[in-house]
Write a protein that holds these residues in place. Structure first.
Motif, short mmCIF file in Angstrom:
data_model
loop_
_atom_site.label_atom_id
_atom_site.label_comp_id
_atom_site.label_asym_id
_atom_site.label_seq_id
_atom_site.Cartn_x
_atom_site.Cartn_y
_atom_site.Cartn_z
N ALA A 98 -16.94 -15.30 -58.15
CA ALA A 98 -16.92 -14.59 -59.43
C ALA A 98 -15.98 -13.39 -59.41
CB ALA A 98 -18.34 -14.13 -59.79
N SER A 99 -15.22 -13.23 -60.50
CA SER A 99 -14.34 -12.08 -60.74
C SER A 99 -13.15 -11.99 -59.79
CB SER A 99 -15.14 -10.77 -60.71
OG SER A 99 -15.97 -10.69 -61.85
N ASN A 100 -12.86 -13.07 -59.06
CA ASN A 100 -11.66 -13.09 -58.23
C ASN A 100 -10.42 -13.53 -59.02
OD1 ASN A 100 -12.39 -12.11 -55.75
ND2 ASN A 100 -12.48 -14.08 -54.71
N SER A 101 -10.62 -14.14 -60.18
CA SER A 101 -9.49 -14.76 -60.89
C SER A 101 -8.52 -13.73 -61.47
CB SER A 101 -9.98 -15.70 -61.98
OG SER A 101 -10.85 -15.01 -62.87
N LEU A 102 -9.04 -12.68 -62.10
CA LEU A 102 -8.15 -11.67 -62.66
C LEU A 102 -7.36 -10.97 -61.56
CD1 LEU A 102 -10.51 -10.11 -65.36
CD2 LEU A 102 -8.63 -11.70 -65.74
N LEU A 103 -8.02 -10.77 -60.42
CA LEU A 103 -7.35 -10.18 -59.27
C LEU A 103 -6.23 -11.07 -58.78
CD1 LEU A 103 -7.88 -7.62 -57.41
CD2 LEU A 103 -8.91 -9.24 -55.79
N GLU A 104 -6.52 -12.36 -58.64
CA GLU A 104 -5.53 -13.34 -58.19
C GLU A 104 -4.31 -13.35 -59.12
OE1 GLU A 104 -5.48 -18.15 -57.40
OE2 GLU A 104 -6.46 -17.35 -59.18
N ALA A 105 -4.56 -13.32 -60.43
CA ALA A 105 -3.47 -13.38 -61.40
C ALA A 105 -2.51 -12.21 -61.22
CB ALA A 105 -4.03 -13.40 -62.82
N MET A 106 -3.06 -11.01 -61.04
CA MET A 106 -2.21 -9.83 -60.88
C MET A 106 -1.45 -9.87 -59.56
SD MET A 106 -4.42 -6.63 -62.42
CE MET A 106 -5.84 -6.86 -61.34
N VAL A 107 -2.11 -10.26 -58.49
CA VAL A 107 -1.48 -10.26 -57.17
C VAL A 107 -0.32 -11.25 -57.13
CG1 VAL A 107 -1.81 -10.89 -54.74
CG2 VAL A 107 -3.48 -9.42 -55.88
N PHE A 108 -0.54 -12.47 -57.62
CA PHE A 108 0.53 -13.47 -57.52
C PHE A 108 1.60 -13.28 -58.59
CE2 PHE A 108 -2.45 -15.56 -54.67
CZ PHE A 108 -1.57 -15.97 -53.67
N ALA A 109 1.28 -12.63 -59.71
CA ALA A 109 2.33 -12.27 -60.66
C ALA A 109 3.27 -11.25 -60.00
CB ALA A 109 1.71 -11.68 -61.93
N HIS A 110 2.69 -10.31 -59.26
CA HIS A 110 3.51 -9.32 -58.54
C HIS A 110 4.35 -10.00 -57.47
CE1 HIS A 110 4.60 -5.48 -56.74
NE2 HIS A 110 4.24 -5.96 -55.56
N ARG A 111 3.78 -10.95 -56.77
CA ARG A 111 4.52 -11.64 -55.71
C ARG A 111 5.63 -12.52 -56.30
NH1 ARG A 111 3.03 -13.08 -50.55
NH2 ARG A 111 2.33 -11.15 -49.57
N ALA A 112 5.36 -13.12 -57.46
CA ALA A 112 6.42 -13.88 -58.14
C ALA A 112 7.57 -12.95 -58.52
CB ALA A 112 5.85 -14.56 -59.38
N PHE A 113 7.21 -11.76 -58.96
CA PHE A 113 8.22 -10.75 -59.29
C PHE A 113 9.06 -10.39 -58.06
CE2 PHE A 113 8.61 -6.06 -58.72
CZ PHE A 113 9.76 -5.86 -59.45
N LEU A 114 8.41 -10.15 -56.92
CA LEU A 114 9.13 -9.79 -55.71
C LEU A 114 10.08 -10.91 -55.28
CD1 LEU A 114 6.30 -8.11 -53.56
CD2 LEU A 114 8.12 -6.97 -54.86
N HIS A 115 9.61 -12.15 -55.40
CA HIS A 115 10.45 -13.30 -55.03
C HIS A 115 11.61 -13.43 -55.99
CE1 HIS A 115 11.64 -17.52 -54.35
NE2 HIS A 115 11.15 -17.35 -53.14
N TYR A 171 17.21 -13.59 -57.31
CA TYR A 171 17.81 -13.66 -58.64
C TYR A 171 19.34 -13.74 -58.55
CZ TYR A 171 19.24 -12.27 -63.35
OH TYR A 171 19.82 -12.23 -64.59
N ASN A 172 19.91 -14.68 -59.29
CA ASN A 172 21.35 -14.87 -59.35
C ASN A 172 21.80 -14.74 -60.80
OD1 ASN A 172 24.03 -15.58 -59.12
ND2 ASN A 172 23.63 -17.76 -58.66
N GLU A 173 22.32 -13.59 -61.17
CA GLU A 173 22.68 -13.37 -62.56
C GLU A 173 23.94 -14.13 -62.96
OE1 GLU A 173 24.00 -9.41 -63.60
OE2 GLU A 173 24.22 -8.90 -61.48
N ASN A 174 24.64 -14.70 -61.97
CA ASN A 174 25.84 -15.47 -62.26
C ASN A 174 25.60 -16.98 -62.16
OD1 ASN A 174 27.53 -13.13 -62.58
ND2 ASN A 174 27.49 -12.91 -60.34
N ALA A 175 24.33 -17.37 -62.24
CA ALA A 175 24.00 -18.80 -62.18
C ALA A 175 24.68 -19.53 -63.33
CB ALA A 175 22.49 -18.99 -62.27
N PRO A 176 25.28 -20.70 -63.07
CA PRO A 176 25.99 -21.42 -64.13
C PRO A 176 25.04 -21.90 -65.22
CG PRO A 176 25.77 -22.78 -62.15
CD PRO A 176 25.32 -21.40 -61.77
N VAL A 177 25.53 -21.89 -66.46
CA VAL A 177 24.75 -22.39 -67.58
C VAL A 177 24.87 -23.91 -67.61
CG1 VAL A 177 24.45 -22.38 -70.08
CG2 VAL A 177 25.10 -20.27 -68.88
N VAL A 178 23.74 -24.59 -67.54
CA VAL A 178 23.72 -26.04 -67.49
C VAL A 178 23.65 -26.59 -68.92
CG1 VAL A 178 22.45 -28.07 -66.67
CG2 VAL A 178 22.61 -26.02 -65.24
N PRO A 179 24.49 -27.55 -69.28
CA PRO A 179 24.42 -28.14 -70.62
C PRO A 179 23.12 -28.93 -70.80
CG PRO A 179 25.98 -29.35 -69.25
CD PRO A 179 25.60 -28.13 -68.48
#
Length: 532
Positions: A389-406, A411-419
């Motif tokens: 119980a109540s681990n889900s909101l914690l999990e969402a914040m932790v892995f959202a932060h980790r997704a951000f770090l990754h 991040y490649n801002e010069n990634a080619p635009v795919v048609p």
């Protein structure tokens, strides 16, 4: 075609946390957040109990929280994921407080920590009985002050765009499946549009609407899980559907109103038809046993006595404290003529949370490149066979932060635009009869509730799969010949989710956690996570 640097699908706690972080990291880049209804209509909003975190170091510890999570997960948790969430969780909670979230405090000004089933210590931070709504408010207000985030309401995501849409053969064995964005149905124009993105985060929530009785809002139709499965991404552990033991019993009402576990944490007692406090017969932890045990005990009592619900007894609890902590529950009960201080509250289990979902690693990366997933749609390894119980909101914040770090690291801002090709709607017509969709949805929810509920067996699962096959064929034919609508897409997604739940349950020849099969009662040391 819309082009964005970062695309977020879903506006719950996971999606908003990620969106705010990447937007602040890259103030000149564009972040788009898509939601299929209003921004605040999410599973997060309906989370009552709170968010778990080690806060009182004098009494609690990371080791205790880790152990409680592992015990609840019944041997299937990923220990590394558990350690990550428990140890990084308090910092994420502090960030949320900085965003403006207001958790309840005691008379001394300290946070009032609650107790819930499966926890060995008081560690639940809460805002009365609407914690999720308060967290959502704080995040949305922060988002609104972040200028490079565009919030797009009333946009339904139809499919992930991968090489498949460009004419390439994509299978589960394809090593480099890549997400380039999404096709969306703009509900204001009723047109299919395409959004290309450098990085995409799926935070699309759960799938409770696959069952007839659920605490989930109507939007919880498993869209993200179904889209990833169609894109040949990895899905795991879908057989583990958590039924919340205590939804308010109101025949014919959906979604069901949740009576948070915190009520039992504060002293509420479950009683059967005879008024007996029955939980001591099922578990030494009584009313505070983990949810899978409590839900099965209630199911057993209902079948034994031939009733459709049991009772939650709160009459002995302090009235002032009850009203302060659970104002919405108190008002809801009074609206039905139930005074919790004088009457029993009728409760029954309802589908509540999916412990499985899109398989991710410890950085929220899916098996599809440039695609992250977090929140209830993801399977991070934290919950195993049963969520604490109540681990889900914690999990969402932790892995959202980790997704951000990754994201920042790769991040490649010069990634080619795919048609990206336009959506092909040739040969389709407007649907002539909506009953073909609404009746199929009723059939799906009925068969999942009757055959794939709290207690299962092989015959029921076999019957469920046969009926799902027919529903799938009928719905795919409809999808190929009629114009896309949200109702049709949601039905299609829910049928896929139902299939994944049943298939996972058929593969798991044991009873473990939330999956209880009377034909296979013993746990097996051989069965681990089931990936589909």
């Amino acid at each position: 075609m819309m082009q964005t640097d970062f695309l977020v699908i879903g506006s719950g706690i996971a999606g908003l946390t990620y969106a705010i972080k990447v937007a602040r990291q890259y103030p000149t880049k564009k972040v788009i957040v898509i939601t299929k209804t209003q921004a605040d209509e999410t599973n997060t909003k309906y989370a009552q109990g709170g968010v778990a975190g080690v806060w009182d170091a004098a009494r609690d510890s990371f080791e205790k929280h880790i152990e409680d999570t592992l015990i609840a997960g019944d041997g299937l948790c990923n220990p590394r994921a558990v350690e990550i969430v428990v140890k990084e969780g308090p910092e994420r909670i502090k960030e949320l407080i900085e965003y403006g979230a207001r958790f309840d405090k005691d008379a001394k000004g300290n946070y009032a920590l609650g107790m819930e089933g499966g926890h060995s210590e008081h560690r639940i931070l809460h805002h009365k009985d609407v914690t999720g709504k308060e967290m959502e408010r704080a995040l949305l207000e922060t988002l609104m002050t972040t200028p490079n985030i565009e919030l797009v309401n009333h946009c339904f995501v139809v499919d992930l765009i991968t090489q498949h849409h460009m004419g390439y053969l994509v299978t589960k064995s394809t090593q480099d499946i890549t997400c380039y964005g999404v096709y969306v149905l703009n509900l204001r124009t009723n047109q299919i549009e395409k959004i290309a993105a450098n990085a995409t985060l799926l935070a699309s929530g759960g799938c409770g609407q696959v069952y007839r009785t659920t605490t989930n809002p109507r939007i919880a139709t498993g869209d993200g899980i179904a889209m990833v499965y169609r894109a040949k991404g990895r899905i795991e552990n879908m057989e583990f559907i958590q039924f919340h033991p205590t939804a308010l019993y109101e025949p014919g009402v959906s979604p069901s109103f949740l009576i948070t576990e915190a009520v039992r944490g504060d002293g509420g007692i479950l009683r059967n038809k005879e008024g007996e406090a029955f939980m001591p017969r099922y578990d030494e932890r009584k009313d505070l046993a983990p949810r899978d045990i409590v839900a099965r005990a209630i199911d057993s009592e209902m079948k034994r006595t031939g009733t459709e619900h049991v009772w939650l007894d709160c009459r002995h609890m302090d009235k002032e404290k009850f009203i302060h902590h659970f104002p919405n529950i108190y008002e809801k009960c009074l609206s039905l003529g139930i005074d919790p201080m004088q009457h029993f509250i009728p409760v029954a289990p309802a589908a509540h949370y999916s412990c499985g979902g899109i398989k991710t690693d410890e950085w929220a990366c899916t098996s599809i490149q440039h695609l992250y997933a977090c929140g209830e749609c993801a399977s991070t390894g934290l919950h195993g066979a049963n969520r604490l119980a109540s681990n889900s909101l914690l999990e969402a914040m932790v892995f959202a932060h980790r997704a951000f770090l990754h994201t920042v690291a790769h991040y490649n801002e010069n990634a080619p635009v795919v048609p990206i090709p336009d959506w092909n709607a040739s040969g389709t017509t407007d649907p002539k009869e909506m009953i073909l969709i609404t009746q199929s949805l009723k059939e799906l929810q009925q068969l999942m509730s009757d055959y794939v509920g709290i207690v299962r067996n092989d015959v029921r699962l076999q019957r469920a799969m046969k009926r799902l096959d027919l529903l799938y064929e009928e719905t795919e034919q409809l999808y190929e010949t009629t114009k896309v609508s949200p109702q049709l897409c949601e039905l299609r997604n829910l049928i896929t989710v139902g299939y994944l739940v049943v298939k996972g349950a058929q593969f798991r020849k044991e009873s473990r956690g939330l999956h209880f099969n009377t034909d296979h009662p013993a746990k097996s040391a051989l069965l681990q996570n089931i990936t589909l």
